[in-house]
Design a protein around this motif. Structure first.
Motif, PDB file in Angstrom:
ATOM      1  N   GLU A   1       0.832  -1.213   0.000  1.00  0.00           N
ATOM      2  CA  GLU A   1       0.000   0.000   0.000  1.00  0.00           C
ATOM      3  C   GLU A   1       0.861   1.257   0.000  1.00  0.00           C
ATOM      4  O   GLU A   1       2.087   1.209   0.108  1.00  0.00           O
ATOM      5  N   ASN A   2       0.168   2.394  -0.139  1.00  0.00           N
ATOM      6  CA  ASN A   2       0.850   3.677  -0.231  1.00  0.00           C
ATOM      7  C   ASN A   2      -0.031   4.733   0.422  1.00  0.00           C
ATOM      8  O   ASN A   2      -1.262   4.621   0.380  1.00  0.00           O
ATOM      9  N   ALA A   3       0.605   5.787   0.991  1.00  0.00           N
ATOM     10  CA  ALA A   3      -0.149   6.883   1.603  1.00  0.00           C
ATOM     11  C   ALA A   3      -1.070   7.538   0.568  1.00  0.00           C
ATOM     12  O   ALA A   3      -2.121   8.077   0.913  1.00  0.00           O
ATOM     13  N   SER A   4      -0.671   7.485  -0.687  1.00  0.00           N
ATOM     14  CA  SER A   4      -1.567   7.860  -1.780  1.00  0.00           C
ATOM     15  C   SER A   4      -2.294   6.567  -2.164  1.00  0.00           C
ATOM     16  O   SER A   4      -1.795   5.761  -2.955  1.00  0.00           O
ATOM     17  N   TYR A   5      -3.436   6.335  -1.517  1.00  0.00           N
ATOM     18  CA  TYR A   5      -4.053   4.995  -1.488  1.00  0.00           C
ATOM     19  C   TYR A   5      -4.167   4.311  -2.851  1.00  0.00           C
ATOM     20  O   TYR A   5      -3.971   3.109  -2.971  1.00  0.00           O
ATOM     21  N   GLY A   6      -4.502   5.112  -3.862  1.00  0.00           N
ATOM     22  CA  GLY A   6      -4.742   4.528  -5.189  1.00  0.00           C
ATOM     23  C   GLY A   6      -3.507   3.895  -5.812  1.00  0.00           C
ATOM     24  O   GLY A   6      -3.626   3.186  -6.809  1.00  0.00           O
ATOM     25  N   LEU A   7      -2.355   4.159  -5.251  1.00  0.00           N
ATOM     26  CA  LEU A   7      -1.117   3.580  -5.788  1.00  0.00           C
ATOM     27  C   LEU A   7      -0.836   2.184  -5.233  1.00  0.00           C
ATOM     28  O   LEU A   7       0.164   1.565  -5.585  1.00  0.00           O
ATOM     29  N   SER A   8      -1.707   1.717  -4.352  1.00  0.00           N
ATOM     30  CA  SER A   8      -1.496   0.398  -3.749  1.00  0.00           C
ATOM     31  C   SER A   8      -1.557  -0.691  -4.814  1.00  0.00           C
ATOM     32  O   SER A   8      -2.269  -0.563  -5.803  1.00  0.00           O
ATOM     33  N   ASN A   9      -0.801  -1.755  -4.572  1.00  0.00           N
ATOM     34  CA  ASN A   9      -0.797  -2.879  -5.508  1.00  0.00           C
ATOM     35  C   ASN A   9      -1.248  -4.156  -4.801  1.00  0.00           C
ATOM     36  O   ASN A   9      -0.773  -4.461  -3.712  1.00  0.00           O
ATOM     37  N   CYS A  10      -2.152  -4.866  -5.427  1.00  0.00           N
ATOM     38  CA  CYS A  10      -2.673  -6.103  -4.838  1.00  0.00           C
ATOM     39  C   CYS A  10      -1.645  -7.233  -4.904  1.00  0.00           C
ATOM     40  O   CYS A  10      -0.753  -7.228  -5.760  1.00  0.00           O
ATOM     41  N   ALA A  11      -1.826  -8.213  -4.036  1.00  0.00           N
ATOM     42  CA  ALA A  11      -0.871  -9.322  -3.921  1.00  0.00           C
ATOM     43  C   ALA A  11      -0.735 -10.127  -5.212  1.00  0.00           C
ATOM     44  O   ALA A  11       0.375 -10.484  -5.622  1.00  0.00           O
ATOM     45  N   GLU A  12      -1.870 -10.413  -5.854  1.00  0.00           N
ATOM     46  CA  GLU A  12      -1.814 -11.259  -7.058  1.00  0.00           C
ATOM     47  C   GLU A  12      -1.152 -10.519  -8.208  1.00  0.00           C
ATOM     48  O   GLU A  12      -0.437 -11.109  -9.019  1.00  0.00           O
ATOM     49  N   ARG A  13      -1.383  -9.203  -8.268  1.00  0.00           N
ATOM     50  CA  ARG A  13      -0.698  -8.434  -9.310  1.00  0.00           C
ATOM     51  C   ARG A  13       0.794  -8.350  -9.007  1.00  0.00           C
ATOM     52  O   ARG A  13       1.631  -8.436  -9.910  1.00  0.00           O
ATOM     53  N   SER A  14       1.150  -8.186  -7.735  1.00  0.00           N
ATOM     54  CA  SER A  14       2.583  -8.159  -7.374  1.00  0.00           C
ATOM     55  C   SER A  14       3.259  -9.455  -7.828  1.00  0.00           C
ATOM     56  O   SER A  14       4.354  -9.428  -8.399  1.00  0.00           O
ATOM     57  N   ALA A  15       2.606 -10.594  -7.578  1.00  0.00           N
ATOM     58  CA  ALA A  15       3.203 -11.888  -7.936  1.00  0.00           C
ATOM     59  C   ALA A  15       3.343 -12.010  -9.458  1.00  0.00           C
ATOM     60  O   ALA A  15       4.389 -12.426  -9.965  1.00  0.00           O
ATOM     61  N   LEU A  16       2.297 -11.631 -10.175  1.00  0.00           N
ATOM     62  CA  LEU A  16       2.354 -11.750 -11.644  1.00  0.00           C
ATOM     63  C   LEU A  16       3.378 -10.794 -12.240  1.00  0.00           C
ATOM     64  O   LEU A  16       4.122 -11.158 -13.161  1.00  0.00           O
ATOM     65  N   PHE A  17       3.449  -9.583 -11.709  1.00  0.00           N
ATOM     66  CA  PHE A  17       4.429  -8.618 -12.236  1.00  0.00           C
ATOM     67  C   PHE A  17       5.851  -9.086 -11.918  1.00  0.00           C
ATOM     68  O   PHE A  17       6.767  -8.891 -12.721  1.00  0.00           O
ATOM     69  N   GLN A  18       6.016  -9.715 -10.783  1.00  0.00           N
ATOM     70  CA  GLN A  18       7.340 -10.264 -10.449  1.00  0.00           C
ATOM     71  C   GLN A  18       7.703 -11.391 -11.418  1.00  0.00           C
ATOM     72  O   GLN A  18       8.831 -11.453 -11.916  1.00  0.00           O
ATOM     73  N   ALA A  19       6.736 -12.270 -11.700  1.00  0.00           N
ATOM     74  CA  ALA A  19       6.996 -13.373 -12.642  1.00  0.00           C
ATOM     75  C   ALA A  19       7.409 -12.811 -14.003  1.00  0.00           C
ATOM     76  O   ALA A  19       8.412 -13.244 -14.589  1.00  0.00           O
ATOM     77  N   TYR A  20       6.661 -11.847 -14.491  1.00  0.00           N
ATOM     78  CA  TYR A  20       6.992 -11.252 -15.794  1.00  0.00           C
ATOM     79  C   TYR A  20       8.317 -10.495 -15.725  1.00  0.00           C
ATOM     80  O   TYR A  20       9.091 -10.496 -16.684  1.00  0.00           O
ATOM     81  N   SER A  21       8.586  -9.858 -14.587  1.00  0.00           N
ATOM     82  CA  SER A  21       9.858  -9.128 -14.430  1.00  0.00           C
ATOM     83  C   SER A  21      11.046 -10.073 -14.522  1.00  0.00           C
ATOM     84  O   SER A  21      12.131  -9.689 -14.974  1.00  0.00           O
ATOM     85  N   LEU A  22      10.822 -11.320 -14.075  1.00  0.00           N
ATOM     86  CA  LEU A  22      11.905 -12.313 -14.121  1.00  0.00           C
ATOM     87  C   LEU A  22      12.015 -12.961 -15.500  1.00  0.00           C
ATOM     88  O   LEU A  22      12.869 -13.822 -15.710  1.00  0.00           O
ATOM     89  N   GLY A  23      11.113 -12.577 -16.400  1.00  0.00           N
ATOM     90  CA  GLY A  23      11.195 -13.086 -17.768  1.00  0.00           C
ATOM     91  C   GLY A  23      10.219 -14.209 -18.080  1.00  0.00           C
ATOM     92  O   GLY A  23      10.180 -14.714 -19.199  1.00  0.00           O
ATOM     93  N   TYR A  24       9.442 -14.640 -17.079  1.00  0.00           N
ATOM     94  CA  TYR A  24       8.458 -15.691 -17.337  1.00  0.00           C
ATOM     95  C   TYR A  24       7.266 -15.101 -18.070  1.00  0.00           C
ATOM     96  O   TYR A  24       6.964 -13.908 -17.944  1.00  0.00           O
ATOM     97  N   ARG A  25       6.567 -15.966 -18.810  1.00  0.00           N
ATOM     98  CA  ARG A  25       5.400 -15.549 -19.567  1.00  0.00           C
ATOM     99  C   ARG A  25       4.265 -16.528 -19.296  1.00  0.00           C
ATOM    100  O   ARG A  25       4.447 -17.503 -18.578  1.00  0.00           O
ATOM    101  N   LYS A  26       3.094 -16.286 -19.909  1.00  0.00           N
ATOM    102  CA  LYS A  26       1.911 -17.048 -19.496  1.00  0.00           C
ATOM    103  C   LYS A  26       2.095 -18.560 -19.640  1.00  0.00           C
ATOM    104  O   LYS A  26       1.568 -19.314 -18.828  1.00  0.00           O
ATOM    105  N   PHE A  27       2.883 -19.007 -20.635  1.00  0.00           N
ATOM    106  CA  PHE A  27       3.046 -20.457 -20.818  1.00  0.00           C
ATOM    107  C   PHE A  27       3.941 -21.074 -19.737  1.00  0.00           C
ATOM    108  O   PHE A  27       4.002 -22.290 -19.614  1.00  0.00           O
ATOM    109  N   ASP A  28       4.609 -20.248 -18.959  1.00  0.00           N
ATOM    110  CA  ASP A  28       5.443 -20.752 -17.856  1.00  0.00           C
ATOM    111  C   ASP A  28       4.646 -20.905 -16.565  1.00  0.00           C
ATOM    112  O   ASP A  28       5.135 -21.479 -15.595  1.00  0.00           O
ATOM    113  N   ILE A  29       3.439 -20.341 -16.548  1.00  0.00           N
ATOM    114  CA  ILE A  29       2.682 -20.272 -15.289  1.00  0.00           C
ATOM    115  C   ILE A  29       1.612 -21.357 -15.238  1.00  0.00           C
ATOM    116  O   ILE A  29       0.804 -21.484 -16.167  1.00  0.00           O
TER     117      ILE A  29
END
Ligand code: THU
Length: 138
Positions: free
Chosen positions: A48-76
């Motif tokens: 979360e963030n003091a500017s509430y709208g900038l908060s990121n949900c857990a599932e999006r954090s996990a998916l963005f991390q997977a993509y950041s590491l180079g994985y794509r939908k066929f890896d998941i």
């Protein structure tokens, strides 16, 4: 609820994400864990963030991390999401949109809570009639 060995392992990772939650404003912890085809797990939490709208949900954090590491939908293979809710936690609309784009339609989205109640949905069931890349080419 008693879980299979595979589910229990995924649950432990999602629960680790839950414990890592940075949610000083809502105080609502959420965790997520992705199981990849190569057997690796990727953990996400809500940040979360003091500017509430900038908060990121857990599932999006996990998916963005997977993509950041180079994985794509066929890896998941699947994703599990855990919250301290009476029923298995329900992903928000923004996350349904992101899950629909970044995971394959037949993949399992496993929703759970601290009682280990389990509800399993396919990605394609999460967001019917979704806006997707095909619409951009029409
Ligand atoms: N949240 C998630 O991380 N995932 C969900 O599926 C539902 C909501 C977070 C966002 C915010 O940090 C807090 O839960 C309260 O809405």
């Amino acid at each position: 609820m008693k879980l299979s060995k595979e589910m229990e392992e995924l649950y432990e990772k999602a629960y680790e994400g839950y414990l890592n939650s940075y949610s000083p404003y809502s105080k609502f912890k959420v965790g997520a864990a992705i199981l990849l085809k190569n057997g690796q797990y990727i953990i996400g939490t809500n940040v979360e963030n003091a500017s509430y709208g900038l908060s990121n949900c857990a599932e999006r954090s996990a998916l963005f991390q997977a993509y950041s590491l180079g994985y794509r939908k066929f890896d998941i293979l699947k994703i599990m999401i855990i919250g301290n809710t009476e029923q298995p936690v329900s992903p928000c609309g923004a996350c349904r949109q992101v899950i629909s784009e970044l995971m394959r339609p037949e993949c399992d989205v496993i929703l759970t809570n601290l009682y280990k109640d389990i509800k399993i949905l396919k990605v394609k069931e999460l967001l019917p009639y979704s806006f997707n890349e095909d619409n951009l080419h029409e």
